[in-house]
Design a protein around this motif. Structure first.
Motif, PDB file in Angstrom:
ATOM      1  N   ASP A  47       0.815  -1.229   0.000  1.00  0.00           N
ATOM      2  CA  ASP A  47       0.000   0.000   0.000  1.00  0.00           C
ATOM      3  C   ASP A  47       0.842   1.270   0.000  1.00  0.00           C
ATOM      4  O   ASP A  47       0.414   2.306  -0.503  1.00  0.00           O
ATOM      5  CB  ASP A  47      -0.929   0.028   1.217  1.00  0.00           C
ATOM      6  CG  ASP A  47      -2.193  -0.791   1.012  1.00  0.00           C
ATOM      7  OD1 ASP A  47      -2.393  -1.321  -0.100  1.00  0.00           O
ATOM      8  OD2 ASP A  47      -2.988  -0.899   1.968  1.00  0.00           O
ATOM      9  N   LYS A  48       2.040   1.196   0.566  1.00  0.00           N
ATOM     10  CA  LYS A  48       2.847   2.411   0.681  1.00  0.00           C
ATOM     11  C   LYS A  48       3.286   2.944  -0.689  1.00  0.00           C
ATOM     12  O   LYS A  48       3.651   4.117  -0.816  1.00  0.00           O
ATOM     13  CB  LYS A  48       4.065   2.171   1.568  1.00  0.00           C
ATOM     14  CG  LYS A  48       5.110   1.231   1.005  1.00  0.00           C
ATOM     15  CD  LYS A  48       6.219   0.993   2.018  1.00  0.00           C
ATOM     16  CE  LYS A  48       7.258   0.006   1.478  1.00  0.00           C
ATOM     17  NZ  LYS A  48       8.276  -0.324   2.501  1.00  0.00           N
ATOM     18  N   LEU A  49       3.230   2.090  -1.713  1.00  0.00           N
ATOM     19  CA  LEU A  49       3.547   2.551  -3.067  1.00  0.00           C
ATOM     20  C   LEU A  49       2.308   3.094  -3.785  1.00  0.00           C
ATOM     21  O   LEU A  49       2.408   3.574  -4.916  1.00  0.00           O
ATOM     22  CB  LEU A  49       4.181   1.423  -3.892  1.00  0.00           C
ATOM     23  CG  LEU A  49       5.712   1.289  -3.766  1.00  0.00           C
ATOM     24  CD1 LEU A  49       6.103   0.817  -2.367  1.00  0.00           C
ATOM     25  CD2 LEU A  49       6.264   0.349  -4.821  1.00  0.00           C
ATOM     26  N   GLU A  50       1.157   2.996  -3.137  1.00  0.00           N
ATOM     27  CA  GLU A  50      -0.097   3.597  -3.627  1.00  0.00           C
ATOM     28  C   GLU A  50      -0.399   3.261  -5.093  1.00  0.00           C
ATOM     29  O   GLU A  50      -0.886   4.091  -5.854  1.00  0.00           O
ATOM     30  CB  GLU A  50      -0.080   5.104  -3.429  1.00  0.00           C
ATOM     31  CG  GLU A  50       0.006   5.520  -1.978  1.00  0.00           C
ATOM     32  CD  GLU A  50      -0.164   7.017  -1.802  1.00  0.00           C
ATOM     33  OE1 GLU A  50      -1.313   7.479  -1.785  1.00  0.00           O
ATOM     34  OE2 GLU A  50       0.866   7.707  -1.685  1.00  0.00           O
ATOM     35  N   GLY A  51      -0.112   2.024  -5.463  1.00  0.00           N
ATOM     36  CA  GLY A  51      -0.519   1.569  -6.790  1.00  0.00           C
ATOM     37  C   GLY A  51       0.409   1.938  -7.924  1.00  0.00           C
ATOM     38  O   GLY A  51       0.074   1.738  -9.099  1.00  0.00           O
ATOM     39  N   SER A  56       4.209   9.065 -10.372  1.00  0.00           N
ATOM     40  CA  SER A  56       3.860   9.362  -8.983  1.00  0.00           C
ATOM     41  C   SER A  56       5.025   9.067  -8.039  1.00  0.00           C
ATOM     42  O   SER A  56       6.053   8.491  -8.427  1.00  0.00           O
ATOM     43  CB  SER A  56       2.652   8.521  -8.553  1.00  0.00           C
ATOM     44  OG  SER A  56       3.022   7.153  -8.459  1.00  0.00           O
ATOM     45  N   LEU A  57       4.846   9.425  -6.759  1.00  0.00           N
ATOM     46  CA  LEU A  57       5.824   9.072  -5.735  1.00  0.00           C
ATOM     47  C   LEU A  57       5.939   7.554  -5.616  1.00  0.00           C
ATOM     48  O   LEU A  57       7.037   7.021  -5.403  1.00  0.00           O
ATOM     49  CB  LEU A  57       5.418   9.684  -4.392  1.00  0.00           C
ATOM     50  CG  LEU A  57       6.303   9.318  -3.194  1.00  0.00           C
ATOM     51  CD1 LEU A  57       7.744   9.775  -3.425  1.00  0.00           C
ATOM     52  CD2 LEU A  57       5.753   9.936  -1.903  1.00  0.00           C
ATOM     53  N   GLY A  58       4.815   6.840  -5.749  1.00  0.00           N
ATOM     54  CA  GLY A  58       4.860   5.382  -5.694  1.00  0.00           C
ATOM     55  C   GLY A  58       5.710   4.791  -6.798  1.00  0.00           C
ATOM     56  O   GLY A  58       6.430   3.810  -6.589  1.00  0.00           O
ATOM     57  N   GLU A  59       5.646   5.391  -7.992  1.00  0.00           N
ATOM     58  CA  GLU A  59       6.517   4.937  -9.077  1.00  0.00           C
ATOM     59  C   GLU A  59       7.981   5.165  -8.697  1.00  0.00           C
ATOM     60  O   GLU A  59       8.843   4.312  -8.939  1.00  0.00           O
ATOM     61  CB  GLU A  59       6.189   5.669 -10.375  1.00  0.00           C
ATOM     62  CG  GLU A  59       6.998   5.161 -11.563  1.00  0.00           C
ATOM     63  CD  GLU A  59       7.393   6.235 -12.554  1.00  0.00           C
ATOM     64  OE1 GLU A  59       8.211   7.117 -12.198  1.00  0.00           O
ATOM     65  OE2 GLU A  59       6.890   6.194 -13.687  1.00  0.00           O
ATOM     66  N   LYS A  60       8.278   6.318  -8.072  1.00  0.00           N
ATOM     67  CA  LYS A  60       9.666   6.618  -7.678  1.00  0.00           C
ATOM     68  C   LYS A  60      10.168   5.593  -6.662  1.00  0.00           C
ATOM     69  O   LYS A  60      11.327   5.147  -6.737  1.00  0.00           O
ATOM     70  CB  LYS A  60       9.754   8.025  -7.106  1.00  0.00           C
ATOM     71  CG  LYS A  60      11.168   8.420  -6.685  1.00  0.00           C
ATOM     72  CD  LYS A  60      11.209   9.792  -6.027  1.00  0.00           C
ATOM     73  CE  LYS A  60      12.642  10.150  -5.616  1.00  0.00           C
ATOM     74  NZ  LYS A  60      13.221   9.186  -4.654  1.00  0.00           N
ATOM     75  N   PHE A 324      17.672  -5.443 -19.643  1.00  0.00           N
ATOM     76  CA  PHE A 324      16.500  -5.613 -18.777  1.00  0.00           C
ATOM     77  C   PHE A 324      15.808  -4.252 -18.630  1.00  0.00           C
ATOM     78  O   PHE A 324      16.434  -3.282 -18.195  1.00  0.00           O
ATOM     79  CB  PHE A 324      16.923  -6.158 -17.416  1.00  0.00           C
ATOM     80  CG  PHE A 324      17.719  -7.427 -17.521  1.00  0.00           C
ATOM     81  CD1 PHE A 324      17.072  -8.641 -17.708  1.00  0.00           C
ATOM     82  CD2 PHE A 324      19.109  -7.405 -17.475  1.00  0.00           C
ATOM     83  CE1 PHE A 324      17.801  -9.824 -17.830  1.00  0.00           C
ATOM     84  CE2 PHE A 324      19.840  -8.572 -17.599  1.00  0.00           C
ATOM     85  CZ  PHE A 324      19.189  -9.785 -17.784  1.00  0.00           C
ATOM     86  N   ILE A 325      14.537  -4.201 -18.986  1.00  0.00           N
ATOM     87  CA  ILE A 325      13.806  -2.932 -18.948  1.00  0.00           C
ATOM     88  C   ILE A 325      12.516  -3.115 -18.156  1.00  0.00           C
ATOM     89  O   ILE A 325      11.665  -3.947 -18.512  1.00  0.00           O
ATOM     90  CB  ILE A 325      13.448  -2.421 -20.352  1.00  0.00           C
ATOM     91  CG1 ILE A 325      14.653  -2.453 -21.291  1.00  0.00           C
ATOM     92  CG2 ILE A 325      12.896  -0.999 -20.262  1.00  0.00           C
ATOM     93  CD1 ILE A 325      14.323  -2.038 -22.709  1.00  0.00           C
ATOM     94  N   ALA A 326      12.380  -2.330 -17.102  1.00  0.00           N
ATOM     95  CA  ALA A 326      11.107  -2.223 -16.391  1.00  0.00           C
ATOM     96  C   ALA A 326      10.433  -0.947 -16.904  1.00  0.00           C
ATOM     97  O   ALA A 326      10.924   0.154 -16.656  1.00  0.00           O
ATOM     98  CB  ALA A 326      11.326  -2.161 -14.883  1.00  0.00           C
ATOM     99  N   PHE A 327       9.364  -1.128 -17.643  1.00  0.00           N
ATOM    100  CA  PHE A 327       8.701   0.001 -18.288  1.00  0.00           C
ATOM    101  C   PHE A 327       7.699   0.659 -17.340  1.00  0.00           C
ATOM    102  O   PHE A 327       7.012  -0.018 -16.578  1.00  0.00           O
ATOM    103  CB  PHE A 327       7.929  -0.459 -19.526  1.00  0.00           C
ATOM    104  CG  PHE A 327       8.766  -1.107 -20.585  1.00  0.00           C
ATOM    105  CD1 PHE A 327       9.596  -0.338 -21.398  1.00  0.00           C
ATOM    106  CD2 PHE A 327       8.731  -2.476 -20.779  1.00  0.00           C
ATOM    107  CE1 PHE A 327      10.373  -0.930 -22.375  1.00  0.00           C
ATOM    108  CE2 PHE A 327       9.498  -3.078 -21.758  1.00  0.00           C
ATOM    109  CZ  PHE A 327      10.329  -2.318 -22.560  1.00  0.00           C
ATOM    110  N   SER A 328       7.593   1.965 -17.444  1.00  0.00           N
ATOM    111  CA  SER A 328       6.479   2.673 -16.827  1.00  0.00           C
ATOM    112  C   SER A 328       5.552   3.154 -17.934  1.00  0.00           C
ATOM    113  O   SER A 328       5.884   3.089 -19.118  1.00  0.00           O
ATOM    114  CB  SER A 328       6.974   3.853 -15.994  1.00  0.00           C
ATOM    115  OG  SER A 328       5.910   4.395 -15.230  1.00  0.00           O
ATOM    116  N   GLY A 329       4.362   3.604 -17.551  1.00  0.00           N
ATOM    117  CA  GLY A 329       3.428   4.161 -18.515  1.00  0.00           C
ATOM    118  C   GLY A 329       2.688   3.146 -19.358  1.00  0.00           C
ATOM    119  O   GLY A 329       1.954   3.530 -20.277  1.00  0.00           O
TER     120      GLY A 329
END
Length: 560
Positions: A47-51, A56-60, A324-329
């Motif tokens: 939950d601390k990453l808020e989804g 967002s801060l959770g993504e960071k 290795f790529i972790a994609f966002s968006g």
């Protein structure tokens, strides 16, 4: 030169290892692999990453975690912020609190009673005359106009019907006038100070209330919802019309790490790590705001990415480099992977193939879906040779799908997308870490690692375009049952992974786990034949459906 005795011994070892790989093709999984995967998922889906909303801060926080894991593995960073590769994206335009509409002594609430359109300017009008301009069409070639000769339109707010004299449909003779931008340009030439649009037609969708770019027409433009349209037709003036909007640009990050073996080609292994934050667009939850942790979608794929990196670093084959790529968006429209293929630090012609893992944590009945097997002939040669952990694979040809492999396929690169199936927690707050099948997730990691080893001697894989099943073969239908298919079920029939409350299937009495065998007179053998059956019905039709529940077959009445 090597000693001849050593050459013979080396050849013996190569032959023995080749026999071993054929006899036991799948890697022995590390004893603590499940535990490590669980650790990654439990952090990312906390939950601390808020989804983990994009930008967002959770993504960071998730990015910081990935930075640490990649750093511990000694991988080479290819980003600007350690392993982070930043990219910008547009969020929906924000409507400011000073946006107002007042008329006839009444105040209307922005977002509920009215909303600005993308063509609007930021502007304010007070005590301005209101004139009804019908559909706002001026079509001299059709000898039709809504603007009356001798009428003074200058400096007034125009009330405009969103439809046309013969409706909005492909055969309308006013087809080229079904364009709001063109109608507003005409209105401005006629002297409009602002425009209020309404839609009287039940069949016609309202103009979008959410958009990412402001296409400023130079005047304020708003849409009033249908229940207020008749009231505005009685008015001759607007007390106040004010629009305040601003575009919103944010920054997100892919996490990009290289295992450099000095090879001429590079394999891309990817998974998206973003999710839906507190819900909103994309969420299937209808009970307000709630954190969507996205354990399966896609903390599972991200955890698999980290552990594949560990395996390949420790004992991987050396004929390719591994990126290795972790994609966002991804959830917003494949933003991160689209950005990467346009700004790749490695020339695309040096990329061998791409493997994508999206929702790989809910394996059931040993089922694993592999999409994209038509993107290289090598896939169909190698995949049948793998017999791992009792996994039963289902394959599809297309390189196009709703995940990040699509961005690479569209650059003419072979791709595979691994997926363990949909479920009723998809895009809901209930997609939590305790619901994952960690043994199955570990097996997916082992399967992909074995596949990569098997491909190591194949050189650069040839690429083939695939027939896009979505466009070419998929039937079009106007009704829905409101069910979630089990995509890994091999049939016969279509098994249900979920049933949406209030929809036709729920009202007919269907349940999760039921297998649809027939709709009306049409047999259902799989998902495609199910869609074909649906295409035969329209809203209001009644029919029957035959479902198998356990060992019993039931005939249920369905009303669309």
């Amino acid at each position: 030169m090597m000693n001849p005795r050593n050459i013979v011994y080396t050849l013996f070892l190569i032959a023995a290892s080749s026999y071993y790989l054929y006899a036991q093709p799948c890697t022995t999984l590390p004893q603590d692999l499940e535990q490590r995967l669980r650790k990654h998922v439990e952090f990312l889906a906390d939950d601390k990453l808020e989804g983990r909303q994009t930008g967002s801060l959770g993504e960071k926080l998730a990015l910081d975690y990935l930075n640490l894991e990649f750093l511990k593995l000694g991988l080479k960073p290819l980003g600007e912020r350690n392993y982070g590769m930043p990219f910008t994206f547009q969020e929906p335009v924000e409507v400011g609190p000073n946006t107002r509409l007042q008329a006839g002594g009444r105040s209307f609430e922005a977002g509920t009673d009215f909303y600005p359109l993308s063509y609007s300017a930021n502007a304010s009008l007070e005590n301005v005359p209101l004139v009804d301009v019908g559909f706002g069409i001026e079509a001299p070639e059709l000898e039709y106009t809504d603007y009356q000769e001798g009428t003074d339109y200058q400096g007034k707010v125009f009330l405009m019907n969103f439809s046309s004299p013969d409706g909005v449909h492909p055969h309308s003779k006013y087809l080229k006038y079904h364009d709001l931008a063109g109608l507003l340009a005409t209105a401005k030439k006629k002297g409009a100070a602002g425009v209020i649009v309404y839609n009287p037609e039940d069949y016609l969708d309202d103009p979008p209330d959410s958009f990412k770019y402001i296409e400023d027409s130079g005047i304020p433009v708003v849409f009033v919802v249908r229940k207020h349209a008749d009231f505005f037709k009685t008015l001759t003036s607007v007390d106040q019309l004010r629009v305040e909007m601003k575009a919103v640009e944010k920054t997100a990050h892919n996490a990009v790490a290289l295992l450099d073996n000095g090879a001429p080609t590079t394999v891309v292994i990817g998974a998206h790590y973003d999710h839906l934050g507190w819900g909103g667009a994309g969420s299937l939850y209808r009970e307000g705001r709630a954190i969507h942790n996205g354990a399966d979608d896609n903390a599972s794929g991200t955890a698999a990415l980290i552990e594949l990196a560990a395996l390949l670093k420790e004992q991987g084959p050396k004929n390719n480099n591994y990126l290795f790529i972790a994609f966002s968006g991804e959830e917003k429209g494949l933003y991160g992977s689209k950005f990467f293929v346009e700004h790749s630090p490695i020339p695309l012609e040096k990329i061998n193939y791409m493997i994508n893992m999206d929702m790989v944590g809910r394996m059931k009945d040993h089922g694993l879906v592999i999409n994209g097997v038509g993107t290289s002939p090598v896939w169909k040669e190698v995949l049948p040779e793998l017999d791992c952990y009792g996994i039963q694979i289902q394959t599809t040809e297309s390189g196009v799908g709703p995940s990040d492999h699509t961005s690479f396929y569209l650059k003419d690169l072979p791709v595979l997308h691994f997926f363990t199936g949909a479920h009723e927690d998809y895009h809901r707050p209930s997609d939590d870490a305790d619901k994952l099948n960690y043994e199955g997730l570990a097996q997916v990691v082992g399967y992909i690692y074995t596949l990569i080893r098997r491909l190591d001697g194949k050189g650069k894989l040839p690429f083939t375009k695939t027939e896009e099943e979505d466009n070419q073969k998929r039937p079009r239908f106007s009704v829905t049952l409101g069910v979630m298919p089990d995509y890994v079920f091999a049939g016969p029939g279509m098994r249900l992974d979920g049933v949406t409350e209030g929809k036709p299937a729920h009202q007919a009495g269907m349940q999760k786990g039921d297998i649809i065998l027939q709709i009306g007179e049409l047999p259902v053998k799989d998902v495609m034949s199910y869609m074909k059956a649906l295409s035969m019905f329209k809203k209001g039709d009644e029919t029957t459906a035959v479902v198998k529940r356990g060992e019993e077959e039931l005939t249920l009445k369905v009303v669309f």
